[in-house]
Structure formats: C-alpha cells, structure tokens
Write a protein that holds these residues in place. Sequence first.
Motif, PDB file in Angstrom:
ATOM      1  N   PHE A  14       0.878  -1.168   0.000  1.00  0.00           N
ATOM      2  CA  PHE A  14       0.000   0.000   0.000  1.00  0.00           C
ATOM      3  C   PHE A  14       0.913   1.214   0.000  1.00  0.00           C
ATOM      4  O   PHE A  14       1.741   1.341   0.910  1.00  0.00           O
ATOM      5  N   GLN A  15       0.772   2.078  -0.979  1.00  0.00           N
ATOM      6  CA  GLN A  15       1.739   3.153  -1.185  1.00  0.00           C
ATOM      7  C   GLN A  15       3.139   2.529  -1.134  1.00  0.00           C
ATOM      8  O   GLN A  15       3.409   1.591  -1.848  1.00  0.00           O
ATOM      9  N   LYS A  16       3.976   3.015  -0.224  1.00  0.00           N
ATOM     10  CA  LYS A  16       5.354   2.467  -0.226  1.00  0.00           C
ATOM     11  C   LYS A  16       5.518   1.311   0.750  1.00  0.00           C
ATOM     12  O   LYS A  16       6.577   0.710   0.835  1.00  0.00           O
ATOM     13  N   GLN A  18       5.213  -2.273   2.096  1.00  0.00           N
ATOM     14  CA  GLN A  18       4.915  -3.640   1.691  1.00  0.00           C
ATOM     15  C   GLN A  18       4.265  -4.409   2.853  1.00  0.00           C
ATOM     16  O   GLN A  18       4.801  -4.445   3.955  1.00  0.00           O
ATOM     17  N   VAL A  19       3.104  -4.976   2.586  1.00  0.00           N
ATOM     18  CA  VAL A  19       2.360  -5.689   3.629  1.00  0.00           C
ATOM     19  C   VAL A  19       2.576  -7.200   3.501  1.00  0.00           C
ATOM     20  O   VAL A  19       2.726  -7.904   4.494  1.00  0.00           O
ATOM     21  N   LEU A  20       2.579  -7.696   2.272  1.00  0.00           N
ATOM     22  CA  LEU A  20       2.782  -9.133   2.053  1.00  0.00           C
ATOM     23  C   LEU A  20       3.916  -9.323   1.046  1.00  0.00           C
ATOM     24  O   LEU A  20       3.999  -8.609   0.040  1.00  0.00           O
ATOM     25  N   PRO A  38      -0.369 -11.248  14.291  1.00  0.00           N
ATOM     26  CA  PRO A  38      -0.707 -10.083  15.104  1.00  0.00           C
ATOM     27  C   PRO A  38      -1.448  -9.029  14.296  1.00  0.00           C
ATOM     28  O   PRO A  38      -1.486  -9.100  13.065  1.00  0.00           O
ATOM     29  N   SER A  39      -1.999  -8.066  14.987  1.00  0.00           N
ATOM     30  CA  SER A  39      -2.728  -6.988  14.339  1.00  0.00           C
ATOM     31  C   SER A  39      -1.818  -6.275  13.332  1.00  0.00           C
ATOM     32  O   SER A  39      -0.662  -5.990  13.632  1.00  0.00           O
ATOM     33  N   GLY A  40      -2.346  -6.067  12.142  1.00  0.00           N
ATOM     34  CA  GLY A  40      -1.572  -5.372  11.120  1.00  0.00           C
ATOM     35  C   GLY A  40      -0.672  -6.283  10.304  1.00  0.00           C
ATOM     36  O   GLY A  40       0.082  -5.823   9.443  1.00  0.00           O
ATOM     37  N   ALA A  41      -0.748  -7.596  10.539  1.00  0.00           N
ATOM     38  CA  ALA A  41       0.142  -8.540   9.842  1.00  0.00           C
ATOM     39  C   ALA A  41      -0.246  -8.732   8.372  1.00  0.00           C
ATOM     40  O   ALA A  41       0.566  -9.178   7.565  1.00  0.00           O
ATOM     41  N   GLY A  42      -1.496  -8.420   8.045  1.00  0.00           N
ATOM     42  CA  GLY A  42      -1.912  -8.569   6.652  1.00  0.00           C
ATOM     43  C   GLY A  42      -2.954  -9.653   6.417  1.00  0.00           C
ATOM     44  O   GLY A  42      -3.185 -10.069   5.286  1.00  0.00           O
ATOM     45  N   LYS A  43      -3.595 -10.103   7.488  1.00  0.00           N
ATOM     46  CA  LYS A  43      -4.587 -11.185   7.363  1.00  0.00           C
ATOM     47  C   LYS A  43      -5.786 -10.754   6.520  1.00  0.00           C
ATOM     48  O   LYS A  43      -6.187 -11.448   5.586  1.00  0.00           O
ATOM     49  N   THR A  44      -6.359  -9.591   6.879  1.00  0.00           N
ATOM     50  CA  THR A  44      -7.522  -9.106   6.134  1.00  0.00           C
ATOM     51  C   THR A  44      -7.125  -8.799   4.689  1.00  0.00           C
ATOM     52  O   THR A  44      -7.879  -9.084   3.751  1.00  0.00           O
ATOM     53  N   THR A  45      -5.932  -8.262   4.527  1.00  0.00           N
ATOM     54  CA  THR A  45      -5.445  -7.959   3.177  1.00  0.00           C
ATOM     55  C   THR A  45      -5.412  -9.234   2.331  1.00  0.00           C
ATOM     56  O   THR A  45      -5.835  -9.230   1.169  1.00  0.00           O
ATOM     57  N   THR A 187      -7.781 -15.402  12.855  1.00  0.00           N
ATOM     58  CA  THR A 187      -8.045 -15.288  14.288  1.00  0.00           C
ATOM     59  C   THR A 187      -6.809 -14.817  15.040  1.00  0.00           C
ATOM     60  O   THR A 187      -5.685 -14.967  14.557  1.00  0.00           O
ATOM     61  N   HIS A 188      -7.043 -14.225  16.199  1.00  0.00           N
ATOM     62  CA  HIS A 188      -5.949 -13.924  17.134  1.00  0.00           C
ATOM     63  C   HIS A 188      -5.918 -14.994  18.212  1.00  0.00           C
ATOM     64  O   HIS A 188      -5.051 -14.979  19.064  1.00  0.00           O
ATOM     65  N   ASN A 189      -6.923 -15.835  18.192  1.00  0.00           N
ATOM     66  CA  ASN A 189      -7.142 -16.725  19.312  1.00  0.00           C
ATOM     67  C   ASN A 189      -6.502 -18.097  19.064  1.00  0.00           C
ATOM     68  O   ASN A 189      -6.978 -18.902  18.284  1.00  0.00           O
TER      69      ASN A 189
END
Length: 281
Positions: A14-16, A18-20, A38-45, A187-189
């Motif tokens: 996303f922009q500069k 890199q998420v994955l 963890p949060s922000g790791a790119g799961k939803t992406t 999941t986080h669980n």
Amino acid sequence: MENAVSIMGISKSFQKKQVLKEISLDIHKGEIFGLLGPSGAGKTTLIKLITGQIKADRGEIRVLGLPVSERTKIYSQMGAMLDDSGIYERLSCYDNLKLFTDIYGINKSRIGEVLKQVGLSGEERTISASLSKGMRQRLIFARAILQEPKLLFMDEPTSALDPAMTAEIHGLIEEQKEKGATIFLTTHNMEEAAKLCDYIGLIHQRKIVEYGVPDALCRKYNELNQIQILFKNGETVTLPNSPESAETISASFRKNEVESIHSTEPDLETVFMKLTGRSLI
Ligand SMILES: Nc1ncnc2c1ncn2[C@@H]1O[C@H](COP(=O)(O)OP(=O)(O)OP(=O)(O)O)[C@@H](O)[C@H]1O
Ligand SMILES: [Mg+2]
C-alpha cells in the motif's frame, strides 16, 4: 488433495509500505484453515486478495480452480463473514437475508432454512438493531451461508464474543465443514485455532513463517517440552524431556517413589511467541 485456494508468490504494497511479500499457501478442499498473526500482519489484506476485492502487485491466486480474475464465475460458491458486517440495522432478520436472495436469485425458502440452522427461528421479524451481539453474529453467519457456499471466508468470526457465543459459532463452522465446505478464517485466538483448524499458517513480517497441523507445530517446537514428576512425599521435580531424564525417572519408579508423571508440550501461543517474539493479542 485438491486445493480450494492456491496462493503463489503474492506480494502486496500500500503506497510504499509492503504488507505481504511472496506469500505462497495452499488451502486444501474440505479443511478449516486458520490464518494467524498479530494486528496489522496482513490477514484481512490476504482475504481481500483471495476474494478479489483488491489486486496483488505480483503473483497468482487460484480459487476453486479458476484464476481470481475470473471470480465472478464462482461468486455463487463463495460466502464471506468479514469485518464490516453488512447488516442493515433497520431491517428485520428476514428482510436482511431477503435482500441477498433477491440479488443472487436464491429461493426464498432458504431464508427460513438458514435462520433455523443458526438458531434464529422465531426472530424473522426482529429488527436487526435490537439483536444481541451473539444473535447478530449468527445473522451475519446466516447471510454468509445463504448460497450454500463451497468456500467460506471468515475474518475474525469470534473476536469480541464471549466463550459461550464463541462455542456457538464454532459449532456452526464445524457444521459447514461437515457439509463439505472449505473454511478460511483469521483469528488472534490460539486456542480457537488449535481446536478448530485442520491447518494453520502464521503470518509475521510480511511472510508465512510457519504452516502446518496445529499439533505437529506444537511438537516441532517442543524444546520446551518438560516432564513433571510428583513424588509420593509431595515433592515435584521438573526435568527436560531427554534420554538422561528417562534414567532418573525409571530409577525413581523402581524405588516406588513416583505418585504421578506428566509431560508439558508448548501450546500454539508459545510457538507464536518463539517465532515472533511477541504475543498474538
Ligand atoms: N487500503 C489500505 N491502504 C493503506 N494501508 C492499508 C490498507 N489496507 C491495509 N493497510 C495496511 O496494511 C497492513 C495490514 O493490514 P490488515 O488489515 O491486512 O492487517 P490484519 O492482519 O488484518 O490486522 P488485524 O488483526 O488488526 O485485523 C496494516 O499496516 C494496514 O495499515
Ligand atoms: Mg484484519
């Protein structure tokens, strides 16, 4: 085994940022796959990439045998329960589902069927805004399975639910698996993942850092594996699970000193901590 989803060398920025980075992953048909991170790791992406809501910079994704670019052909075989619930607050449970049967050309008789399946029979006329959190989650679930999907995506289906509501959703997910669906959930669980998922992938710093059957992953990281011996005199001793310890233990057994013995294996939470140096939550 045939794959429901094949992800080959996917990168996304996303922009500069890199998420994955060069993610490759196979989801086998008929399994419950859990993506952890963890949060922000790119799961939803990653879910958005597989469902074609966003495009990858590089790599290829195949869903139910077709490239993701041809996903419109298989939309009717996919269901999703994502972050944004997409429930119309002012509409009744029945009308919320009717919107979708109208769009997808599904027989209306299916509405009663799915409401029954998720335990919302009798709530047809209830306005969605007045549903409890657990009931609301079940309505979202009902919508996701309206088209009897072969592939079901669920982005944190149980986050913010109490243990009883979580167990209900787990039951519904397992029912879908029994009907032959493939389930991809995030999941986080860790407990949820260990209990529910056939395979899991751990995502960290843009990469899949571990992948496998939950039990096998725990065993792989079993340097922490220890043996605890409770002696008849009330003393407890903890030993590493090694050949040397076996000597000590059998000697104690011979002297009839041992009350009980048990081994501790790391859980997924510990595995994740070891890999990433941080907790999942
Ligand atoms: N549309 C977007 N534009 C810019 N950055 C984005 C966009 N979508 C996601 N990101 C960034 O990509 C990273 C991964 O986000 P993502 O939502 O996939 O994480 P996640 O693993 O689902 O986190 P969570 O567990 O909190 O849901 C985050 O740093 C996020 O800020
Ligand atoms: Mg997310």
